[in-house]
Design an enzyme around this catalytic site. Structure first.
Site, PDB file in Angstrom:
ATOM      1  N   GLU A   1     -72.746 -43.645  50.114  1.00  0.00           N
ATOM      2  CA  GLU A   1     -72.619 -43.577  48.661  1.00  0.00           C
ATOM      3  C   GLU A   1     -73.366 -44.737  47.998  1.00  0.00           C
ATOM      4  O   GLU A   1     -73.818 -45.677  48.673  1.00  0.00           O
ATOM      5  CB  GLU A   1     -71.131 -43.564  48.284  1.00  0.00           C
ATOM      6  CG  GLU A   1     -70.452 -42.315  48.843  1.00  0.00           C
ATOM      7  CD  GLU A   1     -68.988 -42.176  48.452  1.00  0.00           C
ATOM      8  OE1 GLU A   1     -68.393 -43.143  47.921  1.00  0.00           O
ATOM      9  OE2 GLU A   1     -68.437 -41.094  48.695  1.00  0.00           O
TER      10      GLU A   1
ATOM     11  N   ASN B   1     -71.845 -40.220  55.440  1.00  0.00           N
ATOM     12  CA  ASN B   1     -72.184 -40.284  54.019  1.00  0.00           C
ATOM     13  C   ASN B   1     -72.437 -41.735  53.600  1.00  0.00           C
ATOM     14  O   ASN B   1     -71.791 -42.664  54.096  1.00  0.00           O
ATOM     15  CB  ASN B   1     -71.141 -39.592  53.135  1.00  0.00           C
ATOM     16  CG  ASN B   1     -69.724 -40.052  53.354  1.00  0.00           C
ATOM     17  OD1 ASN B   1     -69.360 -40.542  54.417  1.00  0.00           O
ATOM     18  ND2 ASN B   1     -68.899 -39.900  52.342  1.00  0.00           N
TER      19      ASN B   1
ATOM     20  N   GLU C   1     -74.306 -34.830  56.566  1.00  0.00           N
ATOM     21  CA  GLU C   1     -75.200 -33.837  57.167  1.00  0.00           C
ATOM     22  C   GLU C   1     -76.655 -34.192  56.899  1.00  0.00           C
ATOM     23  O   GLU C   1     -77.520 -34.053  57.773  1.00  0.00           O
ATOM     24  CB  GLU C   1     -74.908 -32.438  56.590  1.00  0.00           C
ATOM     25  CG  GLU C   1     -73.516 -31.919  56.884  1.00  0.00           C
ATOM     26  CD  GLU C   1     -72.488 -32.329  55.835  1.00  0.00           C
ATOM     27  OE1 GLU C   1     -72.617 -33.415  55.236  1.00  0.00           O
ATOM     28  OE2 GLU C   1     -71.539 -31.561  55.624  1.00  0.00           O
TER      29      GLU C   1
ATOM     30  N   CYS D   1     -76.410 -29.364  51.310  1.00  0.00           N
ATOM     31  CA  CYS D   1     -76.531 -29.570  52.761  1.00  0.00           C
ATOM     32  C   CYS D   1     -76.655 -28.252  53.497  1.00  0.00           C
ATOM     33  O   CYS D   1     -77.319 -28.170  54.534  1.00  0.00           O
ATOM     34  CB  CYS D   1     -75.365 -30.396  53.286  1.00  0.00           C
ATOM     35  SG  CYS D   1     -75.512 -32.137  52.848  1.00  0.00           S
TER      36      CYS D   1
HETATM   37  N1  THU Z   1     -69.681 -35.351  51.641  1.00  0.00           N
HETATM   38  C1  THU Z   1     -70.369 -35.283  52.811  1.00  0.00           C
HETATM   39  O1  THU Z   1     -70.876 -36.292  53.324  1.00  0.00           O
HETATM   40  N2  THU Z   1     -70.502 -34.068  53.393  1.00  0.00           N
HETATM   41  C2  THU Z   1     -69.913 -32.926  52.945  1.00  0.00           C
HETATM   42  O2  THU Z   1     -70.077 -31.889  53.560  1.00  0.00           O
HETATM   43  C3  THU Z   1     -69.088 -32.946  51.739  1.00  0.00           C
HETATM   44  C4  THU Z   1     -69.118 -34.217  50.967  1.00  0.00           C
HETATM   45  C5  THU Z   1     -69.511 -36.673  51.019  1.00  0.00           C
HETATM   46  C6  THU Z   1     -70.298 -36.924  49.780  1.00  0.00           C
HETATM   47  C7  THU Z   1     -69.502 -38.027  49.123  1.00  0.00           C
HETATM   48  O3  THU Z   1     -69.919 -39.264  49.667  1.00  0.00           O
HETATM   49  C8  THU Z   1     -68.066 -37.752  49.560  1.00  0.00           C
HETATM   50  O4  THU Z   1     -68.152 -36.866  50.653  1.00  0.00           O
HETATM   51  C9  THU Z   1     -67.195 -37.141  48.474  1.00  0.00           C
HETATM   52  O5  THU Z   1     -67.796 -36.026  47.935  1.00  0.00           O
END
Ligand code: THU
Length: 135
Positions: free
Chosen positions: A44, A42, A55, A89
């Protein structure tokens, strides 16, 4: 064996997550039918809605590498309950997966839950619902 190597690759990606706002690092690893593995984490953003999921990053890496089919996907995060892909996702994964495609939810110590795309996204919208494109 496969799940172990997927987990290892997903954990490596997760270690690079940019998650200063949520503090929640996620890694994802996709295995393609040819055995290649593509990973994401992820990423941000200070403008919160612009962040992307692990994903989504793995899918982008897979497509950039010229692959178009997902044989198996593993998501790793550290939480009380196994962490599944978010709704957006699930739709993005479904573009390149089938209902039987395994989705493995893992914690840092290993596999926690094994499910499928069909279980995560029943009745999904796909290319088959679109009108045929003119030739
Ligand atoms: N997040 C993911 O990367 N994948 C998931 O399946 C669920 C959530 C991330 C998004 C954000 O950066 C953090 O988790 C909190 O929601």
């Amino acid at each position: 064996m496969t799940a172990m190597s997927l987990l290892q690759r997903a954990l490596e990606a997760r270690a690079n997550a940019h998650a200063p706002y949520s503090g929640f690092s996620v890694g994802a690893a996709i295995r393609c039918p040819d055995g290649s593995i593509h990973v994401g984490c992820n990423v941000e953003n200070a403008s919160y809605p612009e962040g992307t999921c692990a994903e989504t990053g793995a899918i982008a890496a897979m497509v950039a590498a010229g692959r178009r089919a997902i044989a198996e996907v593993l998501v790793v995060a550290e939480a009380t309950a196994p962490v599944p892909p978010c709704g957006g996702c699930r739709q993005r994964l479904a573009e390149f997966a089938g209902p039987e495609t395994p989705v493995i939810l893992a914690g840092p110590d290993g596999e926690r839950l094994r499910t499928t795309m069909g279980a995560l996204l029943p009745g999904s919208f796909g290319a088959g619902h679109l009108p045929e494109m003119p030739a």
